[in-house]
Write a protein that holds these residues in place. Structure first.
Motif, PDB file in Angstrom:
ATOM      1  N   PHE A  56      57.434  60.681  29.632  1.00  0.00           N
ATOM      2  CA  PHE A  56      55.986  60.596  29.815  1.00  0.00           C
ATOM      3  C   PHE A  56      55.387  61.948  30.179  1.00  0.00           C
ATOM      4  O   PHE A  56      54.272  62.271  29.755  1.00  0.00           O
ATOM      5  CB  PHE A  56      55.631  59.534  30.850  1.00  0.00           C
ATOM      6  N   ALA A  57      56.095  62.750  30.959  1.00  0.00           N
ATOM      7  CA  ALA A  57      55.604  64.096  31.282  1.00  0.00           C
ATOM      8  C   ALA A  57      55.521  64.952  30.018  1.00  0.00           C
ATOM      9  O   ALA A  57      54.520  65.635  29.778  1.00  0.00           O
ATOM     10  CB  ALA A  57      56.514  64.760  32.319  1.00  0.00           C
ATOM     11  N   LEU A  58      56.567  64.886  29.195  1.00  0.00           N
ATOM     12  CA  LEU A  58      56.563  65.645  27.942  1.00  0.00           C
ATOM     13  C   LEU A  58      55.494  65.131  26.972  1.00  0.00           C
ATOM     14  O   LEU A  58      54.862  65.915  26.257  1.00  0.00           O
ATOM     15  CB  LEU A  58      57.944  65.599  27.286  1.00  0.00           C
ATOM     16  N   ALA A  59      55.269  63.814  26.951  1.00  0.00           N
ATOM     17  CA  ALA A  59      54.229  63.248  26.089  1.00  0.00           C
ATOM     18  C   ALA A  59      52.849  63.725  26.530  1.00  0.00           C
ATOM     19  O   ALA A  59      51.989  64.023  25.688  1.00  0.00           O
ATOM     20  CB  ALA A  59      54.310  61.722  26.092  1.00  0.00           C
ATOM     21  N   ALA A  60      52.627  63.811  27.839  1.00  0.00           N
ATOM     22  CA  ALA A  60      51.345  64.324  28.333  1.00  0.00           C
ATOM     23  C   ALA A  60      51.149  65.775  27.900  1.00  0.00           C
ATOM     24  O   ALA A  60      50.064  66.159  27.445  1.00  0.00           O
ATOM     25  CB  ALA A  60      51.273  64.194  29.853  1.00  0.00           C
ATOM     26  N   ILE A  61      52.195  66.569  28.003  1.00  0.00           N
ATOM     27  CA  ILE A  61      52.123  67.971  27.554  1.00  0.00           C
ATOM     28  C   ILE A  61      51.844  68.026  26.051  1.00  0.00           C
ATOM     29  O   ILE A  61      51.007  68.805  25.595  1.00  0.00           O
ATOM     30  CB  ILE A  61      53.424  68.710  27.912  1.00  0.00           C
ATOM     31  N   ALA A  62      52.543  67.181  25.286  1.00  0.00           N
ATOM     32  CA  ALA A  62      52.337  67.143  23.833  1.00  0.00           C
ATOM     33  C   ALA A  62      50.904  66.746  23.497  1.00  0.00           C
ATOM     34  O   ALA A  62      50.283  67.333  22.599  1.00  0.00           O
ATOM     35  CB  ALA A  62      53.322  66.167  23.187  1.00  0.00           C
ATOM     36  N   GLY A  63      50.391  65.759  24.220  1.00  0.00           N
ATOM     37  CA  GLY A  63      49.021  65.319  23.965  1.00  0.00           C
ATOM     38  C   GLY A  63      48.009  66.417  24.216  1.00  0.00           C
ATOM     39  O   GLY A  63      47.119  66.653  23.393  1.00  0.00           O
ATOM     40  N   VAL A  64      48.154  67.102  25.320  1.00  0.00           N
ATOM     41  CA  VAL A  64      47.213  68.181  25.651  1.00  0.00           C
ATOM     42  C   VAL A  64      47.359  69.343  24.665  1.00  0.00           C
ATOM     43  O   VAL A  64      46.364  69.878  24.172  1.00  0.00           O
ATOM     44  CB  VAL A  64      47.394  68.671  27.099  1.00  0.00           C
ATOM     45  N   ALA A  65      48.596  69.712  24.354  1.00  0.00           N
ATOM     46  CA  ALA A  65      48.814  70.841  23.440  1.00  0.00           C
ATOM     47  C   ALA A  65      48.201  70.569  22.073  1.00  0.00           C
ATOM     48  O   ALA A  65      47.530  71.439  21.499  1.00  0.00           O
ATOM     49  CB  ALA A  65      50.310  71.136  23.312  1.00  0.00           C
ATOM     50  N   ARG A  68      44.235  70.303  22.346  1.00  0.00           N
ATOM     51  CA  ARG A  68      43.594  71.614  22.489  1.00  0.00           C
ATOM     52  C   ARG A  68      43.652  72.425  21.189  1.00  0.00           C
ATOM     53  O   ARG A  68      42.776  73.256  20.940  1.00  0.00           O
ATOM     54  CB  ARG A  68      44.234  72.401  23.624  1.00  0.00           C
ATOM     55  N   ALA A  69      44.677  72.168  20.375  1.00  0.00           N
ATOM     56  CA  ALA A  69      44.820  72.902  19.111  1.00  0.00           C
ATOM     57  C   ALA A  69      44.064  72.238  17.963  1.00  0.00           C
ATOM     58  O   ALA A  69      43.983  72.808  16.873  1.00  0.00           O
ATOM     59  CB  ALA A  69      46.306  73.024  18.754  1.00  0.00           C
ATOM     60  N   ALA A  70      43.524  71.057  18.200  1.00  0.00           N
ATOM     61  CA  ALA A  70      42.810  70.336  17.139  1.00  0.00           C
ATOM     62  C   ALA A  70      41.628  71.170  16.640  1.00  0.00           C
ATOM     63  O   ALA A  70      40.874  71.709  17.443  1.00  0.00           O
ATOM     64  CB  ALA A  70      42.337  68.982  17.653  1.00  0.00           C
ATOM     65  N   PRO A  71      41.470  71.248  15.315  1.00  0.00           N
ATOM     66  CA  PRO A  71      40.400  72.088  14.771  1.00  0.00           C
ATOM     67  C   PRO A  71      39.003  71.470  14.869  1.00  0.00           C
ATOM     68  O   PRO A  71      38.008  72.189  14.734  1.00  0.00           O
ATOM     69  CB  PRO A  71      40.811  72.269  13.309  1.00  0.00           C
ATOM     70  N   ASN A  72      38.934  70.151  15.099  1.00  0.00           N
ATOM     71  CA  ASN A  72      37.618  69.508  15.177  1.00  0.00           C
ATOM     72  C   ASN A  72      37.714  68.196  15.956  1.00  0.00           C
ATOM     73  O   ASN A  72      38.805  67.746  16.306  1.00  0.00           O
ATOM     74  CB  ASN A  72      37.031  69.288  13.778  1.00  0.00           C
ATOM     75  N   THR A  73      36.562  67.604  16.195  1.00  0.00           N
ATOM     76  CA  THR A  73      36.485  66.373  16.991  1.00  0.00           C
ATOM     77  C   THR A  73      37.208  65.221  16.307  1.00  0.00           C
ATOM     78  O   THR A  73      37.841  64.399  16.983  1.00  0.00           O
ATOM     79  CB  THR A  73      35.009  66.001  17.236  1.00  0.00           C
ATOM     80  N   ARG A  74      37.115  65.142  14.995  1.00  0.00           N
ATOM     81  CA  ARG A  74      37.791  64.053  14.266  1.00  0.00           C
ATOM     82  C   ARG A  74      39.292  64.084  14.515  1.00  0.00           C
ATOM     83  O   ARG A  74      39.912  63.052  14.791  1.00  0.00           O
ATOM     84  CB  ARG A  74      37.492  64.163  12.766  1.00  0.00           C
ATOM     85  N   VAL A  75      39.877  65.248  14.455  1.00  0.00           N
ATOM     86  CA  VAL A  75      41.318  65.389  14.680  1.00  0.00           C
ATOM     87  C   VAL A  75      41.651  65.093  16.150  1.00  0.00           C
ATOM     88  O   VAL A  75      42.623  64.382  16.430  1.00  0.00           O
ATOM     89  CB  VAL A  75      41.815  66.797  14.267  1.00  0.00           C
ATOM     90  N   SER A  76      40.863  65.616  17.067  1.00  0.00           N
ATOM     91  CA  SER A  76      41.161  65.363  18.485  1.00  0.00           C
ATOM     92  C   SER A  76      41.020  63.877  18.814  1.00  0.00           C
ATOM     93  O   SER A  76      41.822  63.326  19.572  1.00  0.00           O
ATOM     94  CB  SER A  76      40.286  66.220  19.404  1.00  0.00           C
ATOM     95  N   ASP A  77      40.042  63.197  18.217  1.00  0.00           N
ATOM     96  CA  ASP A  77      39.897  61.753  18.416  1.00  0.00           C
ATOM     97  C   ASP A  77      41.084  60.991  17.828  1.00  0.00           C
ATOM     98  O   ASP A  77      41.545  60.000  18.415  1.00  0.00           O
ATOM     99  CB  ASP A  77      38.598  61.243  17.794  1.00  0.00           C
ATOM    100  N   THR A  78      41.591  61.430  16.694  1.00  0.00           N
ATOM    101  CA  THR A  78      42.764  60.797  16.081  1.00  0.00           C
ATOM    102  C   THR A  78      43.983  60.964  16.986  1.00  0.00           C
ATOM    103  O   THR A  78      44.766  60.026  17.166  1.00  0.00           O
ATOM    104  CB  THR A  78      43.030  61.384  14.680  1.00  0.00           C
ATOM    105  N   ILE A  79      44.145  62.133  17.554  1.00  0.00           N
ATOM    106  CA  ILE A  79      45.262  62.388  18.469  1.00  0.00           C
ATOM    107  C   ILE A  79      45.185  61.433  19.666  1.00  0.00           C
ATOM    108  O   ILE A  79      46.181  60.791  20.023  1.00  0.00           O
ATOM    109  CB  ILE A  79      45.276  63.863  18.922  1.00  0.00           C
ATOM    110  N   ILE A  80      44.007  61.311  20.253  1.00  0.00           N
ATOM    111  CA  ILE A  80      43.837  60.399  21.385  1.00  0.00           C
ATOM    112  C   ILE A  80      44.137  58.965  20.959  1.00  0.00           C
ATOM    113  O   ILE A  80      44.811  58.215  21.679  1.00  0.00           O
ATOM    114  CB  ILE A  80      42.420  60.539  21.980  1.00  0.00           C
ATOM    115  N   GLY A  81      43.666  58.576  19.799  1.00  0.00           N
ATOM    116  CA  GLY A  81      43.911  57.227  19.293  1.00  0.00           C
ATOM    117  C   GLY A  81      45.385  56.949  19.056  1.00  0.00           C
ATOM    118  O   GLY A  81      45.876  55.859  19.383  1.00  0.00           O
ATOM    119  N   LEU A  82      46.087  57.919  18.501  1.00  0.00           N
ATOM    120  CA  LEU A  82      47.527  57.742  18.259  1.00  0.00           C
ATOM    121  C   LEU A  82      48.298  57.611  19.574  1.00  0.00           C
ATOM    122  O   LEU A  82      49.225  56.793  19.678  1.00  0.00           O
ATOM    123  CB  LEU A  82      48.080  58.907  17.428  1.00  0.00           C
TER     124      LEU A  82
END
Length: 160
Positions: A56-65, A68-82
């Motif tokens: 879970f600690a590594l997943a949190a790091i992966a999520g933030v990384a 933060r690297a997402a090029p736009n809101t659509r991609v960042s929203d998809t990451i959060i959704g996944l």
């Protein structure tokens, strides 16, 4: 330096803790679980807590990384959704296996959980190599958990 960079880590950490706490609350290592025949290679019970804490600690790091690297809101929203879908599937497996006492159904759900980790790795890996690498232990652990789940079915079935 502005402290707003910490907010995503705090949010991701709280989300990971929330999923972990819900899963732990649902997980019942009582008489039913103890009576199950398990393979000889089953890790000792404390290993599960340690493994999930690291994952879970590594997943949190992966999520933030990846967020933060997402090029736009659509991609960042998809990451959060996944990640939200993955958290739901993680909790659902515990509910099916421990509360419903249906390892057979839990194994089918485990396949969906495994696929969700793979999807996270592939999608987040497009934007952050660190994210994909940080999720590797999660995929490995879910693979081991799936093999354990299958062995419980083989050794104890049928269920229901």
């Amino acid at each position: 330096m502005h402290k707003s960079w910490m907010l995503p880590f705090i949010v991701a950490g709280l989300a990971a803790i929330g999923v972990a706490m819900l899963g732990a609350t649902i997980t019942d290592l009582g008489p039913w679980y103890q009576a199950l025949d398990k393979p000889d290679w089953t890790p000792p019970d404390p290993v599960f807590g340690i493994a999930w804490t690291v994952i879970f600690a590594l997943a949190a790091i992966a999520g933030v990384a990846s967020w933060r690297a997402a090029p736009n809101t659509r991609v960042s929203d998809t990451i959060i959704g996944l990640f939200a879908l993955n958290g739901f599937l993680n909790i659902l497996w515990s509910l099916i296996f421990f509360r419903m006492q249906r390892p057979d159904w839990a194994f089918a759900e485990m396949i969906l959980l495994w696929l969700s980790v793979g999807a996270l790795m592939l999608f987040c890996g497009r934007y952050s190599r660190l994210a994909a690498l940080a999720l590797l232990p999660y995929l490995a652990w879910v693979t081991i958990a799936g093999a354990l789940n299958w062995q419980v079915i083989e050794l104890n079935g049928p269920f229901g």
